[in-house]
Design a protein around this motif. Structure first.
Motif, PDB file in Angstrom:
ATOM      1  N   PHE A  40      63.978-119.296 -30.065  1.00 28.56           N
ATOM      2  CA  PHE A  40      63.334-118.013 -29.769  1.00 28.56           C
ATOM      3  C   PHE A  40      62.846-117.346 -31.048  1.00 28.56           C
ATOM      4  CE2 PHE A  40      67.745-117.087 -30.632  1.00 28.56           C
ATOM      5  CZ  PHE A  40      67.726-115.903 -31.341  1.00 28.56           C
ATOM      6  N   LYS A  41      62.003-116.335 -30.861  1.00 28.68           N
ATOM      7  CA  LYS A  41      61.480-115.541 -31.970  1.00 28.68           C
ATOM      8  C   LYS A  41      61.591-114.065 -31.626  1.00 28.68           C
ATOM      9  CE  LYS A  41      57.381-114.668 -34.825  1.00 28.68           C
ATOM     10  NZ  LYS A  41      55.934-114.928 -35.027  1.00 28.68           N
ATOM     11  N   VAL A  42      61.977-113.263 -32.614  1.00 29.69           N
ATOM     12  CA  VAL A  42      62.077-111.815 -32.442  1.00 29.69           C
ATOM     13  C   VAL A  42      61.063-111.152 -33.370  1.00 29.69           C
ATOM     14  CG1 VAL A  42      63.566-109.791 -32.572  1.00 29.69           C
ATOM     15  CG2 VAL A  42      64.534-111.999 -31.912  1.00 29.69           C
ATOM     16  N   ASP A  43      60.191-110.324 -32.804  1.00 28.11           N
ATOM     17  CA  ASP A  43      59.243-109.532 -33.583  1.00 28.11           C
ATOM     18  C   ASP A  43      59.648-108.076 -33.489  1.00 28.11           C
ATOM     19  OD1 ASP A  43      56.861-111.339 -34.458  1.00 28.11           O
ATOM     20  OD2 ASP A  43      57.245-111.914 -32.375  1.00 28.11           O
TER      21      ASP A  43
ATOM     22  N   ALA B 292      59.931 -98.994 -35.626  1.00 27.67           N
ATOM     23  CA  ALA B 292      61.212 -98.593 -36.209  1.00 27.67           C
ATOM     24  C   ALA B 292      62.111 -97.864 -35.216  1.00 27.67           C
ATOM     25  CB  ALA B 292      60.969 -97.699 -37.431  1.00 27.67           C
ATOM     26  N   ARG B 293      61.640 -97.672 -33.977  1.00 29.81           N
ATOM     27  CA  ARG B 293      62.432 -96.950 -32.973  1.00 29.81           C
ATOM     28  C   ARG B 293      63.332 -97.889 -32.176  1.00 29.81           C
ATOM     29  NH1 ARG B 293      57.342 -94.631 -32.407  1.00 29.81           N
ATOM     30  NH2 ARG B 293      56.955 -95.814 -30.487  1.00 29.81           N
ATOM     31  N   GLY B 294      63.383 -99.153 -32.566  1.00 29.02           N
ATOM     32  CA  GLY B 294      64.274-100.092 -31.892  1.00 29.02           C
ATOM     33  C   GLY B 294      63.616-100.862 -30.782  1.00 29.02           C
ATOM     34  N   ASN B 295      62.312-101.014 -30.826  1.00 27.16           N
ATOM     35  CA  ASN B 295      61.601-101.818 -29.836  1.00 27.16           C
ATOM     36  C   ASN B 295      61.302-103.194 -30.421  1.00 27.16           C
ATOM     37  OD1 ASN B 295      61.387 -99.764 -27.812  1.00 27.16           O
ATOM     38  ND2 ASN B 295      59.834 -98.766 -29.099  1.00 27.16           N
ATOM     39  N   TYR B 296      61.670-104.237 -29.669  1.00 25.66           N
ATOM     40  CA  TYR B 296      61.514-105.596 -30.147  1.00 25.66           C
ATOM     41  C   TYR B 296      60.820-106.451 -29.086  1.00 25.66           C
ATOM     42  CZ  TYR B 296      65.219-103.734 -33.084  1.00 25.66           C
ATOM     43  OH  TYR B 296      65.957-102.923 -33.895  1.00 25.66           O
ATOM     44  N   LYS B 297      60.206-107.520 -29.542  1.00 27.00           N
ATOM     45  CA  LYS B 297      59.576-108.500 -28.652  1.00 27.00           C
ATOM     46  C   LYS B 297      60.302-109.825 -28.844  1.00 27.00           C
ATOM     47  CE  LYS B 297      55.507-110.214 -29.610  1.00 27.00           C
ATOM     48  NZ  LYS B 297      54.042-110.358 -29.823  1.00 27.00           N
ATOM     49  N   VAL B 298      60.909-110.331 -27.775  1.00 25.36           N
ATOM     50  CA  VAL B 298      61.660-111.578 -27.823  1.00 25.36           C
ATOM     51  C   VAL B 298      60.885-112.634 -27.045  1.00 25.36           C
ATOM     52  CG1 VAL B 298      63.860-112.716 -27.365  1.00 25.36           C
ATOM     53  CG2 VAL B 298      63.812-110.271 -27.930  1.00 25.36           C
ATOM     54  N   THR B 299      60.584-113.748 -27.724  1.00 25.52           N
ATOM     55  CA  THR B 299      59.760-114.790 -27.127  1.00 25.52           C
ATOM     56  C   THR B 299      60.485-116.122 -27.158  1.00 25.52           C
ATOM     57  OG1 THR B 299      57.791-113.661 -28.003  1.00 25.52           O
ATOM     58  CG2 THR B 299      57.496-115.906 -27.200  1.00 25.52           C
ATOM     59  N   ALA B 300      60.472-116.828 -26.024  1.00 27.57           N
ATOM     60  CA  ALA B 300      60.992-118.197 -25.980  1.00 27.57           C
ATOM     61  C   ALA B 300      59.956-119.114 -26.621  1.00 27.57           C
ATOM     62  CB  ALA B 300      61.269-118.602 -24.544  1.00 27.57           C
TER      63      ALA B 300
END
Length: 289
Positions: A153-156, A160-168
């Motif tokens: 997986f990859k995390v982008d 800075a408010r704690g929002n992330y994009k998690v991709t398989a």
């Protein structure tokens, strides 16, 4: 670009070792001149086996009363040679460049010689840090599992408010729901991760090449907000030779405590502990809600 000590303008230096050296040079004291009976032999050994030390300082071309300073530049301020220990191992022979006589030098309160503190080997000065990136400085992190690609997986970091994009990575699927606390623990774990031992000179080049040409277990790629990329492939460590393990069913050939890795753009082959790195080696399923 992070500030701090650099080794050969390429690698991060071990701050503790550098500070130890600076403290050593600050505390050096002359114990006695070298006796005339051994003066020539000491100078000869300093010339052939001594370590040359150059000290550079930032000084100002104009310095009025130590108050008004202008045009700062780097200047070579001292050069000296560090030799071997005295016969009683309580002092070290040293010679300032262009001086006529060497001296026995020591540190008050310390019993021993100082030669080893001035090591000319680059490996002795390299930092053991693999990752040292704060959460606020992370742009993205990817973790690849080569034996279980569906776990990669990859995390982008979106903001800075704690929002992330998690991709398989295998399917390109974007996780609509993930465990925020687990993901936060994952990203904050990159603050200080260190390897155990550098193996460059402990294994033969043929053995290292053989391990590095095999399929990695994992590969971590971290990109920080300065666009600096750190890529670390990790490899199995066999606890015993495979040929022996295959002959006995009960023997486990893989070391479950340690593994190998390549760091510093492939320049250093190191040994790592699962105890330290397990926290960043969870699969994608660990973060799904």
């Amino acid at each position: 670009m992070k500030s701090g000590w650099k080794l050969n303008e390429q690698f991060v230096a071990n701050t503790k070792v550098v500070d130890f050296l600076l403290s050593t040079m600050k505390r050096l004291r002359v114990k006695s001149p070298v006796p005339l009976s051994v003066r020539n032999s000491v100078i000869s050994r300093l010339a052939s086996n001594g370590i040359k030390v150059e000290v550079y300082q930032e000084v100002h071309r104009i310095n009025l009363f130590n108050r008004y300073k202008f045009f700062k530049h780097e200047k070579l301020t001292k050069v000296f040679y560090v030799g071997d220990a005295t016969p009683d191992n309580q002092g070290t022979y040293m010679l300032i460049e262009d001086a006529d006589n060497p001296y026995v030098v020591f540190i008050p309160g310390f019993r021993g010689f100082l030669f080893s503190r001035f090591s000319p080997k680059p490996d002795d000065w390299k930092s053991h840090v693999v990752f040292n990136t704060k959460l606020a400085d992370i742009k993205s992190v990817s973790l690849k599992f080569f034996e279980e690609p569906e776990s990669s997986f990859k995390v982008d970091v979106v903001d800075a408010r704690g929002n992330y994009k998690v991709t398989a990575i295998q399917t390109g699927e974007l996780l609509e729901s993930y465990d925020t606390l687990k993901l936060l623990n994952y990203l904050t774990s990159f603050r200080d991760l260190r390897y155990e031992t550098r193996m460059n000179n402990l294994l033969t080049p043929m053995k290292i090449d053989s391990i590095c040409s095999s399929t990695p277990l994992y590969e971590i790629t971290l990109v920080n907000r300065f666009e600096d990329t750190t890529k670390v492939p990790m490899f199995k460590k066999h606890s015993i030779p495979e040929s022996i393990a295959n002959a006995y069913d009960r023997l486990v050939p893989v070391d479950h405590d340690r593994f190998y890795a390549l760091i510093n753009d492939g320049n250093d082959f190191v040994l790592m502990q699962y105890y330290v790195f397990d926290r960043i080696l969870y699969p994608l399923s660990h973060y799904r809600n």
